[in-house]
Design a protein around this motif. Structure first.
Motif, short mmCIF file in Angstrom:
data_model
loop_
_atom_site.label_atom_id
_atom_site.label_comp_id
_atom_site.label_asym_id
_atom_site.label_seq_id
_atom_site.Cartn_x
_atom_site.Cartn_y
_atom_site.Cartn_z
N SER A 48 0.85 -1.19 0.00
CA SER A 48 0.00 0.00 0.00
C SER A 48 0.89 1.24 0.00
O SER A 48 2.09 1.16 0.28
CB SER A 48 -0.93 0.01 1.23
OG SER A 48 -0.17 -0.03 2.42
N TYR A 49 0.31 2.37 -0.34
CA TYR A 49 1.04 3.63 -0.44
C TYR A 49 2.26 3.48 -1.34
O TYR A 49 3.37 3.90 -1.01
CB TYR A 49 1.44 4.13 0.95
CG TYR A 49 0.27 4.24 1.89
CD1 TYR A 49 -0.61 5.30 1.80
CD2 TYR A 49 0.01 3.25 2.84
CE1 TYR A 49 -1.72 5.40 2.63
CE2 TYR A 49 -1.09 3.34 3.68
CZ TYR A 49 -1.94 4.41 3.56
OH TYR A 49 -3.03 4.50 4.40
N SER A 50 2.02 2.85 -2.48
CA SER A 50 3.12 2.52 -3.39
C SER A 50 3.11 3.34 -4.67
O SER A 50 3.87 3.04 -5.59
CB SER A 50 3.05 1.03 -3.74
OG SER A 50 1.81 0.71 -4.35
N SER A 51 2.26 4.36 -4.75
CA SER A 51 2.15 5.16 -5.97
C SER A 51 2.92 6.47 -5.82
O SER A 51 3.15 6.96 -4.72
CB SER A 51 0.69 5.47 -6.29
OG SER A 51 -0.07 4.30 -6.43
N GLN A 52 3.31 7.02 -6.94
CA GLN A 52 3.90 8.35 -6.94
C GLN A 52 2.82 9.38 -6.66
O GLN A 52 1.65 9.15 -6.93
CB GLN A 52 4.55 8.63 -8.30
CG GLN A 52 5.67 7.67 -8.65
CD GLN A 52 6.27 7.99 -10.01
OE1 GLN A 52 5.81 8.86 -10.72
NE2 GLN A 52 7.32 7.26 -10.36
#
Length: 263
Positions: A48-52
């Motif tokens: 999770s929280y893996s996007s730019q």
């Protein structure tokens, strides 16, 4: 940015030595309000929280009394991770989007070369270390088609508008419902490596640098690590590797200083 620096820097040379010395003293003893904007990139693969995502940080900074090169600060950083459309119904017009966001609050200490690399105070590199606590949200947003309603849709509404000589407006309901799916909080550490371009005449300086966030509660996947990066690493990637950083942010911003009161 290069054009801006080339315009402002020569203007700062028009001051004599006494003006320069007085100005440097004011800058060292001033408080700063710093606004920086950047783009945050995860350094690993996360569940999770893996996007730019885009990043904004607001910082209030004050000098440490009787210490020329040290300052302390309080900051609020917001990261808006990418938002993705996961469902769209052509018939009903319903869009379902998922996204993630974080609000980070920290306190830090900064070492800055106030005299500048070349002794003229223009180019002032610094390192800032901070610790704090962050709040993370994963949310789902249900966006139904907009609906419109006429205020004069019945006799009493029409009569009311006639009496008060008021036009009938069209009300818009955007029909967006946001549901927070999961919340997480975590302590974190940050390291900023940057520079401040300070000019004698303006009361605004330019900030540029790279920030590394180390989030305690965010764990990378077992099969991905910094070693997966190609051998030709840039300087900021090497630093991030050594720090075991979770997120890297390249930022640009401005700082506004407030002169201390005369006693």
């Amino acid at each position: 940015m290069i054009l801006l620096l080339s315009f402002l820097y020569p203007n700062s040379l028009y001051f004599n030595h006494n003006d320069y010395k007085n100005n440097q003293e004011k800058l060292r003893n001033s408080s700063y309000l710093i606004f920086t904007f950047g783009y945050s990139t995860p350094t690993n693969i996360y569940s999770s929280y893996s996007s730019q995502g885009s990043t904004f940080k607001l910082t209030f900074e004050k000098p440490v009394i009787n210490h020329k090169y040290w300052k302390y600060n309080f900051g609020w950083q917001r990261i808006s991770f990418a938002e993705n459309t996961i469902s769209y119904d052509d018939w009903s017009g319903l869009q379902v989007r998922e996204g993630e966001e974080a609000n980070l609050f920290d306190v830090g200490i900064k070492f800055i070369v106030n005299d500048g690399i070349f002794g003229n105070g223009f180019f002032r590199p610094y390192i800032n270390a901070s610790v704090g606590f962050g709040f993370f949200n994963q949310y789902t947003e249900y966006d139904y088609p907009d609906t419109f309603g006429n205020e004069c849709d019945n006799f009493w509404s029409i009569l009311f508008h006639i009496i008060f000589d008021d036009d009938c407006d069209t009300g818009t309901n955007y029909n967006i419902n946001t549901t927070v799916d999961t919340r997480m909080s975590s302590s974190f550490k940050s390291i900023d490596l940057g520079t401040r371009f300070t000019f004698l005449k303006p009361s605004v300086a330019i900030e540029f640098g790279v920030r590394y966030n180390m989030i305690k509660s965010i764990q990378a996947s077992d099969w991905s690590s910094w070693e997966d990066i190609e051998d030709q690493q840039s300087f900021d990637e090497i630093i991030g590797n050594k720090l075991n950083a979770d997120y890297k942010t390249i930022y640009l911003g401005v700082s506004v200083y407030f002169q201390p009161r005369k006693r």
